[in-house]
Design an enzyme around this catalytic site. Structure first.
Site, PDB file in Angstrom:
ATOM      1  N   ARG A   1       0.835  -1.206   0.000  1.00 65.67           N
ATOM      2  CA  ARG A   1       0.000   0.000   0.000  1.00 65.67           C
ATOM      3  C   ARG A   1       0.869   1.256   0.000  1.00 65.67           C
ATOM      4  NH1 ARG A   1      -4.929  -1.907   0.055  1.00 65.67           N
ATOM      5  NH2 ARG A   1      -5.353  -3.788   1.277  1.00 65.67           N
ATOM      6  N   ASP A   2       0.435   2.242  -0.804  1.00 66.48           N
ATOM      7  CA  ASP A   2       1.137   3.522  -0.826  1.00 66.48           C
ATOM      8  C   ASP A   2       0.987   4.197   0.540  1.00 66.48           C
ATOM      9  OD1 ASP A   2       2.047   5.585  -3.377  1.00 66.48           O
ATOM     10  OD2 ASP A   2       1.601   6.499  -1.420  1.00 66.48           O
ATOM     11  N   ILE A   3       2.076   4.813   1.002  1.00 64.98           N
ATOM     12  CA  ILE A   3       2.080   5.429   2.339  1.00 64.98           C
ATOM     13  C   ILE A   3       1.198   6.680   2.381  1.00 64.98           C
ATOM     14  CG2 ILE A   3       4.067   6.986   2.093  1.00 64.98           C
ATOM     15  CD1 ILE A   3       5.132   5.776   4.733  1.00 64.98           C
TER      16      ILE A   3
ATOM     17  N   GLU B   1       9.039  10.117  -8.478  1.00 67.25           N
ATOM     18  CA  GLU B   1       9.826  10.522  -7.305  1.00 67.25           C
ATOM     19  C   GLU B   1      10.719   9.399  -6.804  1.00 67.25           C
ATOM     20  OE1 GLU B   1       6.931  11.989  -4.527  1.00 67.25           O
ATOM     21  OE2 GLU B   1       6.685  13.880  -5.618  1.00 67.25           O
ATOM     22  N   VAL B   2      10.285   8.158  -6.975  1.00 68.42           N
ATOM     23  CA  VAL B   2      11.083   7.008  -6.533  1.00 68.42           C
ATOM     24  C   VAL B   2      11.535   6.266  -7.784  1.00 68.42           C
ATOM     25  CG1 VAL B   2      11.097   4.862  -5.214  1.00 68.42           C
ATOM     26  CG2 VAL B   2       9.796   6.834  -4.362  1.00 68.42           C
TER      27      VAL B   2
ATOM     28  N   HIS C   1       7.545   1.330 -10.456  1.00 69.02           N
ATOM     29  CA  HIS C   1       6.368   0.896  -9.700  1.00 69.02           C
ATOM     30  C   HIS C   1       5.116   1.282 -10.464  1.00 69.02           C
ATOM     31  CE1 HIS C   1       7.705   4.885  -8.387  1.00 69.02           C
ATOM     32  NE2 HIS C   1       6.430   5.198  -8.243  1.00 69.02           N
TER      33      HIS C   1
ATOM     34  N   HIS D   1       1.286   2.254 -10.089  1.00 67.46           N
ATOM     35  CA  HIS D   1       0.274   2.704  -9.130  1.00 67.46           C
ATOM     36  C   HIS D   1      -1.041   2.048  -9.524  1.00 67.46           C
ATOM     37  CE1 HIS D   1       2.398   6.297  -7.343  1.00 67.46           C
ATOM     38  NE2 HIS D   1       3.078   6.213  -8.476  1.00 67.46           N
TER      39      HIS D   1
HETATM   40  P1  5GP Z   1       6.096   8.309  -7.890  1.00 65.21           P
HETATM   41  O1  5GP Z   1       5.864   9.779  -7.641  1.00 65.21           O
HETATM   42  O2  5GP Z   1       7.561   7.967  -7.926  1.00 65.21           O
HETATM   43  O3  5GP Z   1       5.332   7.765  -9.062  1.00 65.21           O
HETATM   44  O4  5GP Z   1       5.440   7.565  -6.656  1.00 65.21           O
HETATM   45  C1  5GP Z   1       6.118   7.285  -5.464  1.00 65.21           C
HETATM   46  C2  5GP Z   1       5.074   6.840  -4.479  1.00 65.21           C
HETATM   47  O5  5GP Z   1       5.728   6.226  -3.388  1.00 65.21           O
HETATM   48  C3  5GP Z   1       4.247   7.998  -3.895  1.00 65.21           C
HETATM   49  O6  5GP Z   1       2.867   7.781  -4.174  1.00 65.21           O
HETATM   50  C4  5GP Z   1       4.553   7.937  -2.399  1.00 65.21           C
HETATM   51  O7  5GP Z   1       3.436   8.238  -1.588  1.00 65.21           O
HETATM   52  C5  5GP Z   1       5.040   6.518  -2.211  1.00 65.21           C
HETATM   53  N1  5GP Z   1       5.991   6.349  -1.117  1.00 65.21           N
HETATM   54  C6  5GP Z   1       7.049   7.151  -0.820  1.00 65.21           C
HETATM   55  N2  5GP Z   1       7.726   6.677   0.230  1.00 65.21           N
HETATM   56  C7  5GP Z   1       7.074   5.547   0.623  1.00 65.21           C
HETATM   57  C8  5GP Z   1       7.304   4.597   1.683  1.00 65.21           C
HETATM   58  O8  5GP Z   1       8.246   4.690   2.477  1.00 65.21           O
HETATM   59  N3  5GP Z   1       6.420   3.558   1.758  1.00 65.21           N
HETATM   60  C9  5GP Z   1       5.364   3.416   0.905  1.00 65.21           C
HETATM   61  N4  5GP Z   1       4.568   2.370   1.091  1.00 65.21           N
HETATM   62  N5  5GP Z   1       5.130   4.288  -0.094  1.00 65.21           N
HETATM   63  C10 5GP Z   1       5.970   5.333  -0.229  1.00 65.21           C
END
Ligand code: 5GP
Ligand code: ZN
Length: 119
Positions: free
Chosen positions: A30-32, A96-97, A101, A103
């Site tokens: 699950r997303d945090i 951001e990561v 991944h 979503h």
């Molecule tokens: P991006 O912006 O890279 O597509 O999405 C990164 C996602 O990772 C964001 O929706 C953010 O809320 C989620 N996220 C960031 N840090 C963590 C974490 O430590 N644990 C979990 N479960 N999700 C995270």
């Protein structure tokens, strides 16, 4: 990657996450900061920076990520009303990561695909 990558650390069990499905090659958790009633991230356990690198580097693993996302959608009861599956990629995509991944979003109408339309 490993210790420098947040999602490699979740895969390794070094950072806790609410895991909803695990296969030999993928993990779903699950997303945090959920942006919908259901917001699950699906990753390959192996590190790839983004979906383009994954798709070109290991097409079979790409398919496994999609299959895990579909299984989670089923488990979460999303298949009837529908859901959204997206890969933010690079700077313009808002990634951001940098561990690829998907979503998986659902559980309510999600609104327009983007926050704004082109003028
Ligand atoms: P991006 O912006 O890279 O597509 O999405 C990164 C996602 O990772 C964001 O929706 C953010 O809320 C989620 N996220 C960031 N840090 C963590 C974490 O430590 N644990 C979990 N479960 N999700 C995270
Ligand atoms: Zn990683």
């Amino acid at each position: 990657m490993g210790s420098d990558c947040l999602f490699c650390r979740i895969v390794a069990g070094e950072i806790p996450a609410t895991i909803v499905r695990e296969t030999a090659t993928t993990l779903a958790f699950r997303d945090i900061q959920p942006k919908a009633p259901v917001h699950v991230l699906v990753v390959p356990k192996e590190h790839y920076a983004d979906v383009a690198t994954l798709a070109q580097g290991d097409p079979a693993l790409s398919a496994e990520v999609l299959a895990t996302a579909a299984a989670v959608a089923e488990d979460e009861g999303l298949t009837g009303d529908g859901f959204r599956l997206l890969f933010n990629t690079g700077a313009y995509g808002g990634q951001e990561v940098f561990h690829v991944h998907a979503h998986l979003l659902g559980g309510a109408p999600l609104g327009p695909m983007l926050a704004r339309d082109l003028a």
